[in-house]
Scaffold this motif. Structure first.
Motif, short mmCIF file in Angstrom:
data_model
loop_
_atom_site.label_atom_id
_atom_site.label_comp_id
_atom_site.label_asym_id
_atom_site.label_seq_id
_atom_site.Cartn_x
_atom_site.Cartn_y
_atom_site.Cartn_z
N ASN A 143 0.87 -1.21 0.00
CA ASN A 143 -0.06 0.05 -0.07
C ASN A 143 0.79 1.35 -0.03
O ASN A 143 1.26 1.65 -1.12
CB ASN A 143 -1.00 -0.07 1.28
N LEU A 144 1.40 1.39 1.39
CA LEU A 144 2.06 2.71 1.11
C LEU A 144 2.94 2.90 2.40
O LEU A 144 2.60 2.20 3.41
CB LEU A 144 1.44 4.09 1.06
N LEU A 145 4.26 3.63 2.40
CA LEU A 145 5.13 4.10 3.53
C LEU A 145 4.88 5.57 3.58
O LEU A 145 4.95 6.44 2.38
CB LEU A 145 6.30 3.71 3.09
N SER A 146 4.49 6.19 4.73
CA SER A 146 4.50 7.72 4.92
C SER A 146 5.21 8.08 6.06
O SER A 146 5.65 7.57 6.95
CB SER A 146 3.22 8.15 4.91
N MET A 147 5.72 9.33 5.95
CA MET A 147 6.43 9.89 7.07
C MET A 147 6.23 11.49 6.92
O MET A 147 5.69 12.21 6.00
CB MET A 147 7.93 9.93 6.95
N GLY A 148 6.27 12.21 8.28
CA GLY A 148 5.78 13.53 8.50
C GLY A 148 4.51 13.57 8.90
O GLY A 148 4.07 12.87 9.90
N PHE A 149 3.51 14.44 8.36
CA PHE A 149 2.42 14.70 8.86
C PHE A 149 1.36 13.34 8.76
O PHE A 149 0.48 13.09 9.67
CB PHE A 149 1.57 15.61 8.14
N ALA A 150 1.38 12.72 7.73
CA ALA A 150 0.79 11.62 7.39
C ALA A 150 1.15 10.50 8.71
O ALA A 150 -0.03 9.79 9.11
CB ALA A 150 0.80 10.79 6.29
N ALA A 151 2.20 10.22 9.09
CA ALA A 151 2.64 9.32 9.88
C ALA A 151 2.48 10.05 11.13
O ALA A 151 2.14 9.04 12.41
CB ALA A 151 4.14 9.03 9.83
N ASP A 152 2.46 11.02 11.37
CA ASP A 152 2.02 11.71 12.82
C ASP A 152 0.70 11.43 13.09
O ASP A 152 0.30 11.04 14.18
CB ASP A 152 2.39 13.37 12.75
N VAL A 153 -0.44 11.82 12.22
CA VAL A 153 -1.60 11.20 12.12
C VAL A 153 -2.01 9.79 12.77
O VAL A 153 -2.47 9.55 13.50
CB VAL A 153 -2.32 11.51 11.05
N ALA A 154 -1.19 8.98 11.89
CA ALA A 154 -1.36 7.44 12.19
C ALA A 154 -0.59 6.88 13.49
O ALA A 154 -1.45 6.21 14.30
CB ALA A 154 -0.40 6.68 11.16
N MET A 155 0.16 7.79 14.04
CA MET A 155 0.86 7.30 15.29
C MET A 155 -0.08 7.76 16.52
O MET A 155 -0.24 7.05 17.42
CB MET A 155 1.98 7.96 15.42
N LEU A 156 -0.55 8.81 16.33
CA LEU A 156 -1.77 9.58 17.20
C LEU A 156 -2.76 8.58 17.27
O LEU A 156 -3.44 8.32 18.23
CB LEU A 156 -1.85 10.77 16.85
N ARG A 157 -3.25 8.14 16.19
CA ARG A 157 -4.62 7.44 16.06
C ARG A 157 -4.21 5.94 16.76
O ARG A 157 -4.87 5.41 17.72
CB ARG A 157 -5.07 7.26 14.79
N ALA A 158 -3.17 5.44 16.52
CA ALA A 158 -2.59 4.20 17.00
C ALA A 158 -2.59 4.32 18.44
O ALA A 158 -2.83 3.26 19.21
CB ALA A 158 -1.51 3.74 16.52
N ARG A 159 -2.04 5.22 19.21
CA ARG A 159 -1.77 5.62 20.53
C ARG A 159 -2.95 5.91 21.42
O ARG A 159 -3.31 5.46 22.52
CB ARG A 159 -0.54 6.42 20.88
N ARG A 160 -3.84 6.76 20.71
CA ARG A 160 -5.14 7.35 21.59
C ARG A 160 -6.49 6.96 20.88
O ARG A 160 -7.50 6.94 21.89
CB ARG A 160 -4.86 8.84 21.60
N PHE A 161 -6.58 6.48 19.60
CA PHE A 161 -8.02 6.59 19.01
C PHE A 161 -8.12 5.16 18.08
O PHE A 161 -8.83 5.22 17.35
CB PHE A 161 -8.14 7.87 18.17
#
Length: 302
Positions: A143-161
């Motif tokens: 699918n994809l590898l992302s870094m920066g804002f997109a990864a920030d969103v994914a990390m936050l979602r994984a940890r909190r939402f």
């Protein structure tokens, strides 16, 4: 070797906030009623699908079904690569019962119904697999590898939402907007002489079009063109991004003057430290080294 019409299904019962657990039985019954043999195994912990897929391959299975979201297919792919010989065909099908289910959206927005029809009809096509080497090893994705804002969103979602579904994606986006980090990710594209040190909001290295379920982050991506679809959004401001958020869902963000896209066969990263990345729905912290393509090395049922 197993029977030609036998699939090994890796089921993540927790996918989609437990939705997979409720719906998997009926979906597999429909396949079996259509004379598809299915051996199904449930995962009990993150990462277990890698071992299950690898062991099933060693027992002779060559057809697999990812029952869950993008993370389930990611685990199967990493159970198969790089262990198998690249000259031996392996097939991956999907029963998208998870939250994101981004990969299959390139081909249909009908979800499970389309997926079942495709398995019963035997529809498949070749698919590239992207290979990332990093300081601790190697991983593969479709699918994809992302870094920066997109990864920030994914990390936050994984940890909190992680249990919030689509609302979790939206909440993570807006919290990341408040933090709003723009920084360089030094890299070289296809052996060019200069390292690209330009700060940016995000980078994505795509094989398919969608991420986060419905974001069309790489509208020009093609899963079997032998290329990485590289999308970069430069120094856009917070208000500019807010105004342009809808364009991330229809793919028109790449027309923004601060955005760019190109194709590549190889990316060489020049990172001095580990960074947060999102790979097919999985959030990791890696010191990335090189990214390249294994062309048309997987059959996908779509």
């Amino acid at each position: 070797m197993t029977a030609p019409n036998t699939f090994f299904a890796v089921v993540n019962p927790a996918a989609g906030g437990g939705r997979a657990r409720k719906l998997v039985g009926a979906a597999l019954d429909r396949l079996r009623a259509g004379r598809i043999n299915v051996e199904a195994v449930h995962t009990n912990a993150p990462g277990e699908g890698i071992t299950l897929a690898r062991d099933a391959y060693l027992r002779g299975h060559r057809k697999f079904i990812a029952v869950g979201g993008d993370g389930t297919s990611y685990e199967i792919v990493n159970g198969l690569f790089p262990r198998r010989g690249l000259d031996e065909p392996v097939t991956l099908a999907f029963l998208p019962l998870g939250t994101g289910n981004s990969f299959l959206r390139d081909f249909s927005d009908r979800g499970v119904e389309h997926a079942i029809e495709s398995i019963l009809a035997g529809r498949s096509q070749a698919c590239d697999v992207l290979r990332l080497r990093h300081a601790e090893g190697v991983l593969h994705y479709i699918n994809l590898l992302s870094m920066g804002f997109a990864a920030d969103v994914a990390m936050l979602r994984a940890r909190r939402f992680s249990r919030w579904g689509e609302l979790g994606y939206q909440s993570s986006i807006f919290i990341s907007l408040v933090r709003f980090r723009r920084r360089p990710f030094p890299l070289i594209v296809d052996g060019e002489p200069e390292v690209d040190h330009r700060p940016c909001l995000f980078l994505t290295f795509n094989n398919s079009k969608f991420t986060g379920g419905t974001m069309m982050i790489a509208p020009n991506a093609d899963v079997n063109d032998g290329l990485i679809e590289y999308v970069r959004w430069g120094m856009i401001g917070r208000l500019g991004l807010i105004r342009n958020l809808p364009t991330l869902y229809d793919g028109t963000h790449i027309q923004h003057p601060l955005a760019e896209r190109r194709t590549a066969k190889r990316i060489d990263f020049r990172f001095q430290e580990r960074v947060d990345v999102m790979v097919d729905g999985e959030v990791l912290t890696l010191q990335c080294q090189t990214l390249d393509v294994l062309p048309s090395t997987l059959n996908v049922v779509v």
